[in-house]
Motif scaffolding. Structure first.
Motif, mmCIF file in Angstrom:
data_model
loop_
_atom_site.group_PDB
_atom_site.id
_atom_site.type_symbol
_atom_site.label_atom_id
_atom_site.label_comp_id
_atom_site.label_asym_id
_atom_site.label_seq_id
_atom_site.Cartn_x
_atom_site.Cartn_y
_atom_site.Cartn_z
ATOM 1 N N PHE A 51 -12.654 27.729 -20.064
ATOM 2 C CA PHE A 51 -13.633 27.008 -19.254
ATOM 3 C C PHE A 51 -13.182 27.077 -17.798
ATOM 4 C CE2 PHE A 51 -15.395 23.061 -17.447
ATOM 5 C CZ PHE A 51 -16.699 23.123 -17.898
ATOM 6 N N HIS A 104 -23.806 24.917 -15.171
ATOM 7 C CA HIS A 104 -25.114 24.276 -15.420
ATOM 8 C C HIS A 104 -26.223 24.956 -14.627
ATOM 9 C CE1 HIS A 104 -22.679 21.259 -17.267
ATOM 10 N NE2 HIS A 104 -22.003 21.107 -16.143
ATOM 11 N N HIS A 112 -18.805 16.120 -10.222
ATOM 12 C CA HIS A 112 -17.486 16.626 -9.958
ATOM 13 C C HIS A 112 -17.441 17.465 -8.687
ATOM 14 C CE1 HIS A 112 -15.969 20.769 -11.627
ATOM 15 N NE2 HIS A 112 -14.991 20.287 -10.917
ATOM 16 N N TYR A 168 -10.895 17.101 -20.817
ATOM 17 C CA TYR A 168 -11.977 17.512 -19.907
ATOM 18 C C TYR A 168 -11.927 16.687 -18.615
ATOM 19 C CZ TYR A 168 -16.662 17.652 -17.957
ATOM 20 O OH TYR A 168 -17.719 17.749 -17.089
ATOM 21 N N HIS A 183 -22.087 17.812 -20.848
ATOM 22 C CA HIS A 183 -21.264 18.400 -21.917
ATOM 23 C C HIS A 183 -21.017 17.291 -22.948
ATOM 24 C CE1 HIS A 183 -20.068 21.751 -19.233
ATOM 25 N NE2 HIS A 183 -19.747 20.843 -18.313
HETATM 26 FE FE1 FEO Z 1 -18.861 20.381 -12.828
HETATM 27 FE FE2 FEO Z 1 -19.793 20.983 -16.040
HETATM 28 O O1 FEO Z 1 -19.687 21.291 -14.190
#
Ligand code: FEO
Length: 406
Positions: A24, A85, A148, A197, A230
């Motif tokens: 990821f 995304h 984020h 995560y 997610h």
């Molecule tokens: Fe900050 Fe799942 O992207």
């Protein structure tokens, strides 16, 4: 073939699971996959809430086409445009050229920077507190900078109490048919991946997560669903996941216990780490985990460091410095802003043993709130019986510190 799940009477999950990507963000292993969640609201206007990674684009398209059943897509609402995304935005624009895009000014700027061909389409810039109505559903927008990326926002559907929370409350792990958090054993199968995560992706931005939690707290009574980008959708037990996020973003340990991370070249430092683990368990410490930093991806080490109250770092000396993989772990902890932990040190060096002093200097001078326990185990090559008292003293000091804190 479409693969959708119903969230409410007129809201559907139209995302996809990814078991093919190994890393990821091309850095964090995802051996159990990840989901990219997108949602389709079928109101008087049809609204696609976020898109998916390019690798999952085809599946999302099939899902959207199935639910639209030949009708056009009216609105594309983008909470977070990071390519995991936003990569499918252009494909949506090609297939539904009349679609209107709603997002933040910064998100539109970043879309252009990434080369997304958005100009020529109707773009609606929204800011904190703006509202928009799609028919029976009215939504309001809440800025969520650095959760984020700086452009991120979350959207609250005030009609049905649905919070589209972007990356917040997300997790690694593919959904594989399950959608709701109450359809899985979250504590057993998801918690570690949710922590890995959050701490690795947004760990550095704890204060920004706190700000978002504060905003969410103001509408908590109205929230009936939390739909992240997610991982599973939450429709009950919100306090469980909010409490975890609160702890992680305040850098507060989740459990009272010990993580032992060792860096060993020939097994001798490893032997000391194992002997210390055995002593701690004998003395009643039950929450304890041991990791070899050489063969554990640092994303797992970070997650565990955020979890435990006490960390033992055991490292050999290498080129008169800290063993490189241990040094990397320290650098990652610093980068992700981990703070307020009690740390015990084990050092080893066959000549010129330096790793203990250097680790202590790093912890005290480069990190925040890291307290080094005033008892160190120092080895010259291997641990012999003569080190038994030192080992015992270190184990006692760690146990005393745990008791003092609880
Ligand atoms: Fe900050 Fe799942 O992207």
């Amino acid at each position: 073939m479409h693969c959708v799940r119903k969230v409410t009477d007129d809201l559907y999950w139209v995302g996809a699971n990814d078991h093919r990507t190994t890393l990821f963000e091309n850095i964090h292993p995802i051996p159990t996959g990840v989901s990219y969640n997108a949602y389709l609201l079928l109101d008087e206007q049809s609204v696609l809430v976020d898109t998916v990674d390019w690798s999952a684009c085809r599946q999302m398209m099939e899902n959207v086409e199935h639910l639209l059943a030949g009708k056009p897509l009216d609105v594309l609402l983008i909470n977070h445009m990071e390519p995991d995304h936003g990569a499918s935005i252009e494909e949506i624009l090609r297939r539904y050229p009349q679609v209107k895009i709603i997002s933040t000014p910064k998100a539109f700027m970043l879309m252009r920077q990434f080369g997304f061909d958005i100009d020529g389409h109707e773009l609606v810039e929204v800011r904190e507190g703006d509202t928009y109505t799609f028919g029976t559903h009215t939504v309001t927008f809440v800025e969520a900078p650095m959760v984020h990326w700086p452009e991120a926002m979350v959207t609250f559907d005030v009609t049905d109490g649905v919070l589209f929370s972007a990356d917040a409350f997300g997790s690694f792990n593919a959904l594989d048919g399950k959608l709701f958090a109450d359809e899985v054993d979250f504590d057993r199968d998801w918690l570690d991946e949710a922590r890995r995560y959050l701490t690795n992706i947004v760990g550095k931005y704890g204060p920004h997560v706190q700000l978002l939690l504060k905003k969410a707290g103001g509408i908590m009574e109205q929230i009936k669903y939390i739909c992240p980008l997610h991982g599973p959708v939450w429709r009950e037990n919100f306090e469980y996941i909010v409490d975890k996020y609160d702890k992680w973003s305040r850098y507060e340990p989740e459990v009272s216990g010990v993580m032992i991370a060792y860096a060993s070249m020939y097994g001798n430092t490893e032997g000391a780490a194992q002997a210390l683990a055995a002593k701690l368990v004998e003395k009643g410490v039950r929450n304890l985990a041991v990791y070899d930093v050489s063969n554990t991806h640092v994303s797992y080490l970070i997650s565990e460091a955020f979890k435990y109250s006490h960390i033992v770092l055991a490292s050999v000396t290498y080129n008169l410095g800290i063993y490189p993989v241990m040094h990397n772990f320290l650098a990652d902890m610093k980068a992700l802003n981990l703070q307020n932990r009690k740390v015990a040190l084990v050092e080893n060096g066959s000549w010129a043993c330096k790793s203990g002093d250097l680790m202590q200097k790093f912890l005290e001078e480069e990190m925040k709130g890291m307290t080094v326990i005033n008892q160190r185990l120092s080895l010259a090559s291997a641990m012999g019986e003569e080190k038994e008292d030192e080992l015992e003293a270190l184990a006692n000091a760690i146990v005393d510190s745990i008791i003092e804190e609880s």
